[in-house]
Write a protein that holds these residues in place. Structure first.
Motif, short mmCIF file in Angstrom:
data_model
loop_
_atom_site.label_atom_id
_atom_site.label_comp_id
_atom_site.label_asym_id
_atom_site.label_seq_id
_atom_site.Cartn_x
_atom_site.Cartn_y
_atom_site.Cartn_z
N CYS A 234 54.92 59.25 34.40
CA CYS A 234 55.45 59.04 33.05
C CYS A 234 56.26 57.73 33.03
O CYS A 234 57.21 57.60 33.81
N PRO A 235 55.93 56.79 32.16
CA PRO A 235 54.77 56.79 31.25
C PRO A 235 53.55 56.16 31.90
O PRO A 235 53.64 55.61 32.99
N PRO B 140 59.45 51.95 24.67
CA PRO B 140 60.08 51.14 25.73
C PRO B 140 59.87 51.77 27.10
O PRO B 140 59.40 52.91 27.22
N THR B 141 60.27 51.07 28.11
CA THR B 141 60.12 51.56 29.48
C THR B 141 60.88 52.88 29.66
O THR B 141 62.01 53.03 29.20
N GLY B 142 60.25 53.82 30.34
CA GLY B 142 60.87 55.11 30.58
C GLY B 142 60.69 56.10 29.46
O GLY B 142 61.25 57.20 29.51
N ASP C 227 60.91 62.60 31.82
CA ASP C 227 61.64 63.40 32.79
C ASP C 227 61.60 62.67 34.13
O ASP C 227 60.52 62.35 34.63
N PRO C 228 62.75 62.37 34.73
CA PRO C 228 62.75 61.63 36.01
C PRO C 228 61.95 62.33 37.10
O PRO C 228 61.43 61.67 38.01
#
Length: 784
Positions: free
Chosen positions: A417-418, A432-434, A410-411
């Motif tokens: 996160c993460p 992966p990233t995000g 969640d932005p």
């Protein structure tokens, strides 16, 4: 005449097994009766001629010979003189030392618990960070072997310490503490080797990722500290300060071990009031207001020490220790509003908790029976079992997160996160990233951190249903097969994790009608499963209140605990009662069986060999013969004030007889001594030492023909009951006042009537021993 009766009675005991309860068994055949016929050869409906008892039990992971403890005050002449002669200053010093030892128990328990937490968090952190880094580099096999090898080495250390150096340090130690406080001596349970192995072993076992907690070991550690402090240490390093000699008795040691057990719970959960209530509800058999104050003083000391360490370790200077301050799983920022739908769902959570708790107890009982067969094959079998469970656990924890998909962050969470550190709800792992792996957030963390993650509020969408189902399933399996291996282990956190997982699952499945935060459902699920398995209510409610810091959740917690306990009780006993029975520890339950009202203590005495009594002035040869050919701890002392009349003078202990023989306090003629004569050679503090053995005395024939006056050593106020009392009433009395011996008096008195019918001990009052001698009662048991 009395000499002949006494000698004749003891002659029948020659060559028989050494027992504490006055029952004579053949050590070669525990199932044999006094007429030499095995129970297996007797007709099924034939009544046994004697009560039988097994004096072997499993203490930790070691089979030991057990005896009872002397919690009763021995009011003989020496004891009475000792108390009368103490000055007010000496009494105040004794009371002050009680409180000082309670303070030291709390202080040392808090320090050791803090150091254990520091070690676990740092060892686990080093392991997790390096493993995650290998996974991020896509070196999956290297990550697996590093993770598994690290866990294997830690488990190997913990298992070797328990198997080789202190077998009684394996397991949680709480069943043995319950038995000790109930009046059962559990040998080699509270010594220095057990303390050291418990500390190091629990650090290694918990850091290895095994599905166990440090809470049970901390309770055992507190009890070990209490025992060592009350005795001034152990072995050649033991302090000989004269004031510590006043604590060389089972009563004061029992009180201090109670303080140690409550301090251990407080150190584990940072719950001072919960620790006191845990000791009152779960482990202690005998309680009084003075003990309540001292246990609370000990737990308050623990909290102060923990608070001090938390302040020192603030801002991550000591890894994760101190996270959340004194509130480990803080959910106090959530407002709880109750609705009818929520009450229905909470009821469902409680029912499921009771059912799952009863099922867990049943399955764990079967697993522990299997493990007892494996562990009975020797040290290598114990070590191999522990390492096998470790390998299986490591494989499951490492591989399973790869089975679930990654979740988009969640932005609004920003940098939270993460994460790839030691803690955090949103661990990136292989994603992966995000993105984050929700299952890795639970499996790749210490049990404490995983609980903190799953209890987190405002995260209703963080965990996927399939991830929670996998987590619940793997922890159910690991929880069953990890407990019972030869390492220090606790049941609290594994059960909390299982319960919190199914609480979250219920909240996710019924999220359309559930309005309470999913993290709070996890708390309720954990409380329900704990109550369904351990059957605690009041102490558990307060512990969860102090754990979560949410007073608004208290009514719901009370509600779910009562439901889960009621459902669980309908199926089987609590997990600790099951373990006590499995280990063979003769624990007396608070409530006697209903059929015990149908049998009297006189009938029980008739099913035993005749009680062996001594005269007030007895021959040395008779005393030696009795001690060498029986293992009884107490002997009735009978006086004959005039010919044809006998009366009970009291009860003399085996240790006191041994002390008299070793000091050779003999008389050349048969006479009663003056009060000052015994006080010149003996003191009440000296007689409290149980280390004196008969083997230490080598007597000549001339000495064997001398006499001993037993009246200064005889407890003239033993607990006696009339022979018509029901066994049910006797069990309640025996347990309530923490007896070791209960003397049975005849209903009628007269010149030709013996003053003592028999003696009962805890083994004689155990249900299965009574049913062995009176099988007809089993039919009444089934009929009820």
């Amino acid at each position: 005449m009395e000499d002949e009766q006494s000698a004749g009675a003891t002659a029948t005991t020659a060559g028989l097994g050494k027992h504490d309860n006055g029952v004579h068994d053949n050590p070669e055949d525990p199932g044999s009766t006094s007429n030499g016929i095995s129970f297996l050869e007797q007709p099924l409906l034939r009544r046994s001629t004697t009560l039988t008892a097994n004096h072997l039990a499993i203490v930790g992971a070691k089979v030991s010979h057990i005896e009872s403890l002397d919690y009763e005050i021995i009011e003989n002449d020496l004891f009475k003189h000792d108390w009368r002669s103490r000055s007010n200053v000496e009494v105040l010093q004794y009371i002050f030392l009680k409180w000082a030892l309670a303070f030291l128990v709390g202080l040392l328990t808090g320090v050791i618990a803090s150091l254990i937490n520091l070690a676990i968090e740092n060892i686990s952190g080093v392991k997790m960070i390096r493993m995650v880094q290998l996974v991020r580099d896509k070196r999956y096999w290297a990550g697996f072997f590093y993770f598994s090898g690290f866990n294997f080495a830690l488990t190997f250390v913990a298992a070797v310490l328990c198997v080789v150096f202190a077998p009684t340090a394996a397991g949680p130690g709480i069943p043995e503490i319950k038995a000790y406080l109930n009046g059962v001596d559990t040998p080699n349970m509270f010594g220095a080797p057990q303390l050291i192995v418990k500390i190091i072993g629990s650090i290694c076992a918990v850091s290895s990722g095994l599905d166990l907690g440090k809470e049970g070991p901390l309770v055992h550690i507190g009890a070990c500290l209490a025992n060592l402090l009350s005795q001034g240490g152990a072995g050649r390093f033991r302090l000989r300060w004269k004031w510590l000699r006043y604590f060389n008795n089972d009563r004061d040691r029992r009180d201090l071990i109670t303080c140690g057990a409550s301090s251990g719970v407080c150190a584990a959960f940072r719950s001072p009031v919960g620790g006191v209530l845990f000791a009152l509800e779960e482990v202690a058999t005998w309680w009084r207001s003075a003990l309540l104050w001292r246990t609370f003083f000990s737990t308050a000391t623990v909290v102060v020490v923990l608070r001090g360490f938390i302040e020192v370790c603030r801002n991550g200077r000591c890894a994760l220790f101190g996270e959340g301050g004194l509130i480990i799983f803080d959910v106090g920022d959530v407002t709880v509003n109750y609705h009818l739908n929520d009450l229905i769902i909470v009821t469902l959570v409680g029912v499921i908790g009771g059912l799952l708790g009863a099922l867990y107890n049943y399955l764990l009982h079967k697993v522990l029976r299997l493990y007892s067969l494996i562990n009975g094959k020797g040290r290598m079998a114990k070590l191999a079992l522990a390492l096998t469970v470790c390998v299986f656990t490591s494989a499951g924890l490492y591989v399973l997160p790869f089975a679930v998909p990654c979740t988009l962050c969640d932005p609004a969470l920003g940098a939270a996160c993460p994460t790839n550190g030691m803690s955090g709800n949103f661990k990136q792992f292989n994603c992966p990233t995000g993105h984050y792996n929700d299952l890795a957030s639970l499996l790749h963390a210490t049990n404490m951190d995983a609980t903190r993650n799953i209890f987190s509020t405002g995260t209703s969408g963080e965990f996927r249903l399939d991830s929670l189902l996998i987590f619940f399933a793997i922890y159910c399996v690991l929880g069953l097969f990890t407990f019972g291996i030869a390492v220090p282990s606790g049941l609290f956190l594994p059960i909390i994790l299982m319960g919190s997982a199914y609480g979250r699952i219920v909240a996710l499945v019924l999220q359309d009608v559930a309005r309470i935060d999913h993290g709070l459902y996890a708390v309720l699920g954990a409380a329900a499963l704990m109550s369904g398995s351990m059957r605690m209510t009041v102490s558990l409610c307060v512990i969860f209140l102090e754990l979560t810091n949410n007073l608004l959740l208290l009514p719901m917690t009370m509600f779910v605990l009562l439901i889960a306990k009621t459902v669980g009780d309908a199926f089987n006993p609590s997990i600790y009662e099951i373990i006590l029975d499995l280990k063979g520890l003769p624990f007396l339950e608070p409530n006697p069986e209903p059929w015990m009202k149908d049998i009297t203590v006189g009938e029980l005495a008739a099913a035993k060999p005749r009680a062996i009594s001594l005269q007030v002035v007895e021959r040395v040869s008779t005393i030696v013969h009795v001690l060498r050919n029986t293992g009884h701890n107490g002997f009735p002392v009978v006086d004959r004030p005039r010919p044809g009349l006998s009366e009970l003078h009291g009860l003399v202990l085996r240790s006191h007889l041994s002390a008299v023989l070793n000091k050779r306090w003999f008389l050349t003629e048969k006479r009663k001594t003056e009060e000052w004569e015994a006080r010149e050679r003996f003191s009440a503090v000296e007689l409290a030492d149980k280390s004196c053995k008969l083997d230490d005395a080598e007597l000549t024939q001339e000495e064997m023909d001398m006499y001993v006056d037993l009246h200064p050593f005889t407890n003239t106020t033993p607990y006696t009951v009339v022979e018509t009392m029901s066994v049910a009433k006797a069990v309640v009395l025996f347990r309530s006042v923490a007896l070791r011996h209960m003397l049975i008096m005849p209903k009628y008195q007269g010149p030709e009537i013996t003053p003592i019918v028999g003696i009962l001990t805890r083994q004689d009052l155990r249900a299965h021993n009574i049913l062995g001698a009176f099988p007809n009662l089993a039919n009444k048991k089934k009929a009820r």
